[in-house]
Design an enzyme around this catalytic site. Structure first.
Site, PDB file in Angstrom:
ATOM      1  N   SER A 129       7.124  18.453  55.558  1.00 48.18           N
ATOM      2  CA  SER A 129       7.076  19.684  55.758  1.00 48.18           C
ATOM      3  C   SER A 129       5.882  20.520  55.519  1.00 48.18           C
ATOM      4  O   SER A 129       5.465  21.395  56.114  1.00 48.18           O
ATOM      5  CB  SER A 129       8.197  20.620  55.034  1.00 48.18           C
ATOM      6  OG  SER A 129       7.918  20.433  53.530  1.00 48.18           O
TER       7      SER A 129
ATOM      8  N   SER B 285       7.642  15.307  51.992  1.00 50.19           N
ATOM      9  CA  SER B 285       6.916  16.222  52.581  1.00 50.19           C
ATOM     10  C   SER B 285       5.416  16.223  52.280  1.00 50.19           C
ATOM     11  O   SER B 285       4.565  17.192  53.018  1.00 50.19           O
ATOM     12  CB  SER B 285       7.458  17.729  52.208  1.00 50.19           C
ATOM     13  OG  SER B 285       8.425  18.015  52.988  1.00 50.19           O
TER      14      SER B 285
ATOM     15  N   LYS C  13      -0.447  25.248  50.826  1.00 51.21           N
ATOM     16  CA  LYS C  13       0.658  25.281  51.763  1.00 51.21           C
ATOM     17  C   LYS C  13       1.364  26.693  51.556  1.00 51.21           C
ATOM     18  O   LYS C  13       1.288  27.258  50.399  1.00 51.21           O
ATOM     19  CB  LYS C  13       1.675  24.302  51.338  1.00 51.21           C
ATOM     20  CG  LYS C  13       3.005  24.015  52.141  1.00 51.21           C
ATOM     21  CD  LYS C  13       3.968  22.878  51.603  1.00 51.21           C
ATOM     22  CE  LYS C  13       5.167  22.749  52.518  1.00 51.21           C
ATOM     23  NZ  LYS C  13       5.971  21.651  51.966  1.00 51.21           N
TER      24      LYS C  13
END
Ligand code: GLN
Length: 490
Positions: free
Chosen positions: A152, A176, A77
């Protein structure tokens, strides 16, 4: 070859049966084909990836030892610092930020000989549940291009589901990792707070943030944990291994939990949509078939989790994000004529709407007149929620509940209604407040063939048992083998 698990690919590469160059090239060309429509990656790093892959192949040929993720293409990420490429957090303010060091997890992946192919899209600064808050690009759900991948860590989940990497890292402050894993039909594990180093993870809510794996199978999650878990001197909140030892999560996986007691909070679960509740019921039925016992538990404070979380997370965020001031990091306004304007204009120009909303909420909650009424109160509620878990785990080994009240929702559906978006975190947030580990595994589909996740929560530092419990289900079912029918909205 993309169908192999990370573990199977690693074994083949290490045995010289296939090459990392071949596997990496296949992934990179698949990214080139699929990702323009899917939007999972913010950046890819072909040259570096191919070099590392060739190096692994060379070492295998020479009979030299290789690491636990030898030659396996993975993604991280884009809120984890890397010395290669930019670390953007999907924000305009960090669009061109190049980190001088690697996050500890990135160092660990590299030391295990993983091939990092790229960095994945996310909600700006990990604030959101749909990846729609990315300032850089849009990610769609691999199962339905008109829907969100969750957030997210939506880019990581979409990349894993669409076979654009074999495994990925996400971060989970309030859900997330688990919620996008659930929306995309893959496995997502949020470890215990302190199990994985946060050094080099761009901070959002420091007392809640945790890095964890997003994978196609429980075994791959265990493999990733073997690589990333453990104490790090650079992160004082990572836990001492003499207090909570790490173990070989893969080895422990094979041991089914005997006499498993599953805690269920029926009243709380009743808030989920019917297909989600049905899938949960069926999943628990699978465990009962394996001899597990279901116990009803009361967790009266769960109802307050969202309220407490959105005070604590925003308060911490308002402090953490103060460093983006146009001086130390990132974007600096061209229009600023004095030093105060450097701060205000740089922030006004380059932070997104949701990030600004959180900074304002958090600043308000921390302001002197309101500190006791909001922030301190929220901390007290957090403590009570933690107590609910301690109490519950006296009666059961794990708690099962939905990951999210719905399956993946439509792009644009909730983005203008922050409160509804916040409510979609109702089932995931409590585990962050309590610091306990929780996993999402595929457990079914709704009528639109959108994946549904089963959430399993266990006591702090019992990831080994949590993974073994998850594996029991995976062995009995085929949900994790399903393939997205639409890739990148084709
Ligand atoms: N959706 C939650 C939030 O917006 C959780 C995000 C996360 O876990 N990073 O704060």
């Amino acid at each position: 070859m993309e169908q192999l698990s990370a573990k199977a690919l690693r074994d083949r590469i290490a045995a010289g049966e296939t090459s990392s160059v071949e596997a990496t090239e296949a992934i990179l060309s698949r990214i080139e084909d699929v990702d323009p429509a899917l939007g999972a990656y913010i950046s890819t790093h072909r040259e570096m990836a191919m070099e590392r892959a060739a190096d692994v192949d060379r070492r295998v040929k020479a009979g030299e030892p290789v690491g636990e993720l030898a030659g396996v293409p993975v993604a991280v990420k884009d809120n984890m610092c890397t010395t290669f490429g930019a670390t953007t957090c999907a924000s305009a303010i960090l669009k061109d930020f190049h980190s001088p060091y690697n996050a500890t997890v990135v160092e660990k992946l590299l030391a295990a000989d993983a091939v990092i192919v790229g960095k994945t899209n996310m909600d700006e600064f990990a604030m959101g549940s749909s990846t729609e808050n990315s300032a850089l690009r849009r990610t769609v759900n691999p199962w339905d291009g008109a829907r969100v991948p969750g957030g997210s860590s939506g880019g990581s989940a979409a990349a894993v589901a669409s076979r654009l990497c074999y495994a990925a890292l996400g971060s989970d402050t309030g859900g997330s990792i688990r919620q996008p894993a659930s929306f995309c039909g893959v496995v997502g594990l949020k470890p215990t707070y302190g199990r994985v180093s946060r050094f080099g993870l761009v901070a959002y809510g420091s007392s809640l943030d945790q890095i964890g794996p997003i994978t196609r199978s429980v075994a791959d999650a265990a493999l990733m944990m073997n690589v990333i878990a453990g104490r790090d001197a650079a992160d004082s909140t990572s836990v001492d291994e003499t207090i909570a030892p790490v173990c070989d999560y893969l080895e422990k996986l094979a041991i089914p939990v005997e006499g498993l007691k599953i805690g269920v909070v029926s009243e709380f679960n009743a808030g989920a949509d019917e297909p989600v509740r049905e899938a949960l019921g069926e999943a628990i039925g699978v465990y009962e078939g394996l001899g597990a016992e279901v116990v009803e538990i009361g967790m009266p404070r769960l109802d307050y989790a969202i309220a407490a979380y959105y005070v604590i997370a925003t308060a911490e965020a308002s402090s953490n994000l103060a460093r983006y001031d146009g001086v130390h990091y990132g974007h600096r306004s061209e229009r600023a004529r004095d030093y105060v304007k450097v701060y205000t204009k740089s922030r006004a120009e380059a932070l997104g709407k949701e990030v600004k909303r959180r900074i304002m909420l958090g600043t308000y909650a921390l302001s002197s007149g309101y500190y006791d009424a909001y922030y301190l109160k929220a901390l007290k509620v957090r403590n009570l929620i933690r107590g609910d878990f301690t109490e519950a785990f006296r009666k059961c080994d794990c708690i099962m509940m939905p990951v999210a009240p719905t399956t993946a929702f439509g792009i644009g559906e909730k983005v203008d209604d922050p409160l509804t978006m916040y409510l979609s975190d109702i089932y995931t947030i409590a585990a962050n407040l309590a610091g306990v580990p929780a996993i999402s595994i595929p457990c079914g589909f709704d009528g639109n063939r959108l994946p549904i996740g089963l959430q399993i929560i266990s006591p702090a530092f019992t990831e080994d048992r949590l993974l073994a419990i998850a594996r029991m289900f995976e062995r009995q079912t085929d949900w994790h083998k399903a393939e997205p029918t639409v890739s990148g909205g084709h």
